[in-house]
Design an enzyme around this catalytic site. Structure first.
Site, PDB file in Angstrom:
ATOM      1  N   ARG A   1      32.010  47.662  32.310  1.00  0.00           N
ATOM      2  CA  ARG A   1      31.529  49.002  32.665  1.00  0.00           C
ATOM      3  C   ARG A   1      31.848  50.004  31.565  1.00  0.00           C
ATOM      4  O   ARG A   1      31.980  51.204  31.827  1.00  0.00           O
ATOM      5  CB  ARG A   1      32.156  49.440  33.985  1.00  0.00           C
ATOM      6  CG  ARG A   1      33.663  49.365  34.025  1.00  0.00           C
ATOM      7  CD  ARG A   1      34.186  49.672  35.417  1.00  0.00           C
ATOM      8  NE  ARG A   1      35.583  49.296  35.566  1.00  0.00           N
ATOM      9  CZ  ARG A   1      36.116  48.860  36.703  1.00  0.00           C
ATOM     10  NH1 ARG A   1      35.369  48.732  37.760  1.00  0.00           N
ATOM     11  NH2 ARG A   1      37.389  48.557  36.777  1.00  0.00           N
TER      12      ARG A   1
ATOM     13  N   ARG B   1      36.118  58.384  26.377  1.00  0.00           N
ATOM     14  CA  ARG B   1      37.470  58.351  25.839  1.00  0.00           C
ATOM     15  C   ARG B   1      37.450  58.009  24.353  1.00  0.00           C
ATOM     16  O   ARG B   1      36.504  57.411  23.844  1.00  0.00           O
ATOM     17  CB  ARG B   1      38.350  57.382  26.615  1.00  0.00           C
ATOM     18  CG  ARG B   1      38.003  55.916  26.500  1.00  0.00           C
ATOM     19  CD  ARG B   1      38.924  55.087  27.374  1.00  0.00           C
ATOM     20  NE  ARG B   1      38.647  53.660  27.279  1.00  0.00           N
ATOM     21  CZ  ARG B   1      39.175  52.751  28.093  1.00  0.00           C
ATOM     22  NH1 ARG B   1      40.001  53.120  29.057  1.00  0.00           N
ATOM     23  NH2 ARG B   1      38.883  51.461  27.947  1.00  0.00           N
TER      24      ARG B   1
ATOM     25  N   ASP C   1      44.235  41.696  28.492  1.00  0.00           N
ATOM     26  CA  ASP C   1      43.053  42.448  28.085  1.00  0.00           C
ATOM     27  C   ASP C   1      43.284  43.949  28.164  1.00  0.00           C
ATOM     28  O   ASP C   1      42.417  44.738  27.773  1.00  0.00           O
ATOM     29  CB  ASP C   1      41.847  42.058  28.943  1.00  0.00           C
ATOM     30  CG  ASP C   1      42.106  42.216  30.423  1.00  0.00           C
ATOM     31  OD1 ASP C   1      42.963  41.463  30.927  1.00  0.00           O
ATOM     32  OD2 ASP C   1      41.473  43.062  31.075  1.00  0.00           O
TER      33      ASP C   1
ATOM     34  N   ASP D   1      43.538  51.975  29.713  1.00  0.00           N
ATOM     35  CA  ASP D   1      43.102  51.575  31.060  1.00  0.00           C
ATOM     36  C   ASP D   1      44.056  52.040  32.155  1.00  0.00           C
ATOM     37  O   ASP D   1      44.892  51.291  32.653  1.00  0.00           O
ATOM     38  CB  ASP D   1      42.878  50.060  31.140  1.00  0.00           C
ATOM     39  CG  ASP D   1      41.616  49.647  30.390  1.00  0.00           C
ATOM     40  OD1 ASP D   1      40.734  50.512  30.209  1.00  0.00           O
ATOM     41  OD2 ASP D   1      41.506  48.484  29.989  1.00  0.00           O
TER      42      ASP D   1
END
Length: 513
Positions: free
Chosen positions: A94, A177, A253, A263
């Site tokens: 996404r 971002r 990840d 994240d």
């Protein structure tokens, strides 16, 4: 509106797309039905050369509806260990990397959209994000930046005009971002797990050129690269623990080669100190609990080391020995960064052998006492400052008075009071240094290391609720303003220093952006 007409003034130079064919899939963002720019980080925008502040055009670009001039939209592929289990193919499901921008000083940064729609790596997901998760990442990442912790940063928030189904229908949004890069441990794992060692080397060479160019002349460049990443991550995780941050999903990840926090899904800051603090709804076994974060960082780095073994040496046994030594040193390096930070938090300017034990004893005295982690350190500085009004040296400090405010943060302060005696004795030893600090200087050191304001969970939720339910962004903006200067007392912001009320209950966060 034609994409050729949207010039953001950014200087794109897309080296990842240019040099790493086969490491990504090109794809456009999804067309948003009614994109609206609700937040632009103006200072960050200016720092990367974004000169076009037209809200309608920014909404088109930052929703993923149209690519700006110079962009090369792509989704990066990677693998990863998720809660210990290996997934051989993940990738940006996404997220969409618009490209790399060179600012006026020539610094290279990624500009990435999160929530802009499906990609070839969406694995059945819709590729979208909801407003609450986007605002959470904006608040948390900008708070981390203000706390001087390496992090991706938030550039913009755009609502899409859609309602996205999660557990209920929620407003859709896209986060833009900025990061030094989005290369992850999992990026290396993707190619190593397929036996594509030539691509592992290609990726390593690219990462070294981009992030560690000082290593290029080394005789053992790939081993030094591993050591450099270990060092970056050791410092990063130490900084997390020093402010009570729990990432919540430290999968391979979600660990960057650049050493930036990335994240912000089920993350949170602790109110009360708890070494086992977990906020993620899916971390049922506490794998990524507060105290376990350095352990898991080292585990992740061992996974990176495995991908680099053929590059470190042609002799497998030698490669394993060297890589093992590099990863084993992580703990010592991490502990060094953490101890340095704790000394600053406690106003200690010299190094003594017993400092680690002193710091660990403080945490032990706090455990199980429902002590606000952030407030305690700030209150210690306040108590020291109060005592310094009548003291000329650490030896004269008396923190055993019943008026000592830090004691009142404990249910039972007996262990803490005993610890304070050891701390004052340590400060007295500090006073024997050749260039000793005055008490006001010591307090200033502590206040520079101990924030007054963190993104308290109840305040974050209040901001999200107002925006999602009423399109009211005032609580969001007010919170951001306070968090911009976390170490400085701000008049009228007393409410932002307080723990959540008991009625707030246990705090749980979710991954579902």
């Amino acid at each position: 509106m034609n994409s050729m007409n949207i010039d953001l003034g950014l200087t794109f130079d897309n080296s990842y797309a240019r040099n790493l064919e086969g490491f990504y899939a090109t794809c456009p963002g999804a067309k948003a039905s009614s994109p609206e720019l609700v937040k632009l980080n103006t200072s960050l925008a200016n720092s990367i050369g974004l000169s076009n502040h037209d809200s309608a055009q920014l909404a088109e670009v930052f929703s993923g509806s149209q690519a700006p001039i110079g962009a090369s939209p792509l989704a990066q592929v990677y693998a990863g260990h998720q809660f210990g289990g290996f997934s051989p193919q993940l990738g940006d499901g996404r997220a969409l990397l618009l490209g790399e921008v060179l600012d006026e000083g020539g610094k290279r940064v990624d500009v990435q959209l999160k929530g802009s729609g499906r990609t070839p790596f969406s694995r059945g997901g819709d590729g979208k994000a909801v407003l609450g998760a986007v605002l959470r990442e904006y608040i948390l990442s900008e708070a981390m930046y203000a706390l001087n912790i390496p992090t991706t940063r938030a550039l913009a928030v755009v609502t899409t005009g859609e309602q996205i189904m999660r557990t209920q229908l929620l407003p859709g949004a896209v986060l833009t971002r900025v990061a030094s890069s989005h290369i992850r441990v999992g990026t290396f794992q993707f190619f190593a797990s397929r036996g594509e060692q030539d691509k592992v080397k290609q990726l390593a060479d690219y990462a070294i050129e981009r992030h560690y160019p000082q290593l290029k002349s080394s005789q053992q460049v790939y081993l030094d690269f591993l050591c450099a990443v270990c060092d970056k991550q050791a410092e990063l995780v130490a900084r997390w623990l020093l402010v009570g941050f729990v990432h919540g999903v430290m999968n391979t990840d979600n660990m960057t080669i650049s050493g930036e926090t990335i994240d912000y899904g089920p993350c949170a800051f602790m109110d009360d100190y708890d070494p086992k603090a977990v906020f993620s709804s899916i971390d049922r076994d506490g794998r990524y609990s507060y105290n376990n974060q350095p352990v898991l960082a080292q585990w992740n780095l061992a996974r990176l080391a495995e991908t680099l073994l053929p590059l470190i040496s042609d002799d497998e046994e030698e490669a394993v020995a060297k890589a093992t030594e590099a990863v084993t040193k992580f703990w010592e390096v991490y502990q060094g960064y953490w101890l340095t930070g704790m000394r600053e938090k406690l106003g200690i300017s010299t190094e003594e052998e017993g400092d680690l034990a002193l710091c660990e004893q403080l945490l032990e005295s706090m455990s199980g006492q429902e002590v606000d982690f952030t407030l305690l350190f700030r209150q210690l500085a306040n108590d020291l400052e109060t005592s310094s009004l009548e003291s000329k040296s650490a030896e004269e400090i008396n923190l055993e008075s019943t008026s000592c405010e830090s004691d009142k943060l404990f249910n039972d302060a007996d262990k803490f009071i005993q610890w304070k005696k050891l701390w004052i004795a340590r400060l007295s030893l500090d006073d024997q240094a050749k260039e000793k600090l005055s008490l006001p200087e010591r307090v200033a050191m502590m206040n520079a290391a101990n924030p007054m304001y963190i993104p308290r969970n109840h305040q974050v939720e209040r901001a999200i609720e107002a925006a999602e339910q009423r399109a009211d962004y005032e609580p969001f903006e007010n919170l951001l303003t306070v968090l911009e200067t976390p170490f400085t007392l701000q008049s009228g912001s007393e409410g932002y220093t307080k723990s959540a009320p008991k009625s707030f209950g246990p705090y749980t966060t979710f991954c579902g952006t």
